[in-house]
Scaffold this motif. Sequence first.
Motif, PDB file in Angstrom:
ATOM      1  N   VAL A 126       0.847  -1.195   0.000  1.00 51.92           N
ATOM      2  CA  VAL A 126       0.000   0.000   0.000  1.00 51.92           C
ATOM      3  C   VAL A 126       0.881   1.243   0.000  1.00 51.92           C
ATOM      4  O   VAL A 126       1.842   1.333   0.780  1.00 51.92           O
ATOM      5  N   TRP A 127       0.549   2.172  -0.878  1.00 57.75           N
ATOM      6  CA  TRP A 127       1.206   3.481  -0.928  1.00 57.75           C
ATOM      7  C   TRP A 127       0.136   4.577  -0.942  1.00 57.75           C
ATOM      8  O   TRP A 127      -1.014   4.330  -1.314  1.00 57.75           O
ATOM      9  N   ARG A 128       0.542   5.770  -0.585  1.00 63.00           N
ATOM     10  CA  ARG A 128      -0.286   6.952  -0.806  1.00 63.00           C
ATOM     11  C   ARG A 128       0.298   7.716  -1.986  1.00 63.00           C
ATOM     12  O   ARG A 128       1.509   7.958  -2.048  1.00 63.00           O
ATOM     13  N   ILE A 129      -0.550   8.084  -2.933  1.00 66.71           N
ATOM     14  CA  ILE A 129      -0.110   8.823  -4.114  1.00 66.71           C
ATOM     15  C   ILE A 129      -0.190  10.313  -3.796  1.00 66.71           C
ATOM     16  O   ILE A 129      -1.257  10.823  -3.436  1.00 66.71           O
ATOM     17  N   GLU A 130       0.932  10.993  -3.916  1.00 65.20           N
ATOM     18  CA  GLU A 130       0.997  12.417  -3.570  1.00 65.20           C
ATOM     19  C   GLU A 130       0.715  13.246  -4.826  1.00 65.20           C
ATOM     20  O   GLU A 130       1.612  13.565  -5.602  1.00 65.20           O
ATOM     21  N   ILE A 131      -0.550  13.582  -5.020  1.00 66.33           N
ATOM     22  CA  ILE A 131      -0.964  14.348  -6.196  1.00 66.33           C
ATOM     23  C   ILE A 131      -1.127  15.809  -5.791  1.00 66.33           C
ATOM     24  O   ILE A 131      -1.973  16.130  -4.946  1.00 66.33           O
ATOM     25  N   PRO A 132      -0.345  16.716  -6.344  1.00 69.23           N
ATOM     26  CA  PRO A 132      -0.498  18.135  -5.980  1.00 69.23           C
ATOM     27  C   PRO A 132      -1.837  18.683  -6.451  1.00 69.23           C
ATOM     28  O   PRO A 132      -2.411  18.217  -7.439  1.00 69.23           O
ATOM     29  N   ASP A 133      -2.323  19.682  -5.734  1.00 65.39           N
ATOM     30  CA  ASP A 133      -3.643  20.240  -6.045  1.00 65.39           C
ATOM     31  C   ASP A 133      -3.713  20.799  -7.458  1.00 65.39           C
ATOM     32  O   ASP A 133      -4.741  20.676  -8.136  1.00 65.39           O
TER      33      ASP A 133
END
Length: 262
Positions: free
Chosen positions: A241-248
């Motif tokens: 499991v990862w968290r995807i860091e998508i900028p606003d």
Amino acid sequence: MRTFPLTYLASLPLRYAGDCTLLGVSADHQIYVEEIYGEQGWIAQHQIDMERGIIASLDEESEARTLLDPLPSDVIQPQSCWNTMKLNYAGPRWRGLREPERLLEMLRPISTADKIEVVKLLGLSLPPPMLLGVAESYVLSEACVLPPDVFFVCRRVRLAIALETVKVDEEGLPYDYDTLAIHTAHFYDRAADSEPALLDALTTLPGARLRNPMDCIVHDDYLFVSDSARGDSQTPSQVHVWRIEIPDDARHTPSEEERLYG
């Protein structure tokens, strides 16, 4: 090609060292997984909590079971791979003779520099020039990361490798090249001018060493990947499991006026 940073969260062990697939992920991030294991092809299904691990199971072979509820009605399931079909291609046979089959004309090329790095990355005991190219690519699972074009895929790639001498298979047929199947998982941007280079597709994801990634699901910017052990007795199959860091600003969809006038 657009990609996004991944923050590693967990590797959740399953029970066996066979194949595993994701059945789905619920709205509250409960993970549902199926394992196929043993020579008889026994099936086990699990409900996994990201903090507590396996909390419920049904196991066909051992008949060990706890209460495993049916999949929730709002479960997010793996998607058919219609959006990333551009990555699929099939070339030559899995093994054969290079010259009669005009093998090099059928392969997707790999640059000399990338051959050197791929051989190192995969730990292959062969000179880089003997890595001839990509013979096959097939997307096993896709998950939309950022509509409409950015996806995450689990993909099987088959590499063609030259042999030093002609060999004969169990049916008595000669061959001087063979193929090696590898599994990889990576971002894919449909809007990019070209598909990811093989070396980029093989880049290790942070925090986990993938063996055979089979399924992926993206939900609430969490990325779930099922990773089959396939006979690796050291550790069982896992779900990473990862968290995807998508900028606003990446989520912003330009209006018609912005597209026309900037």
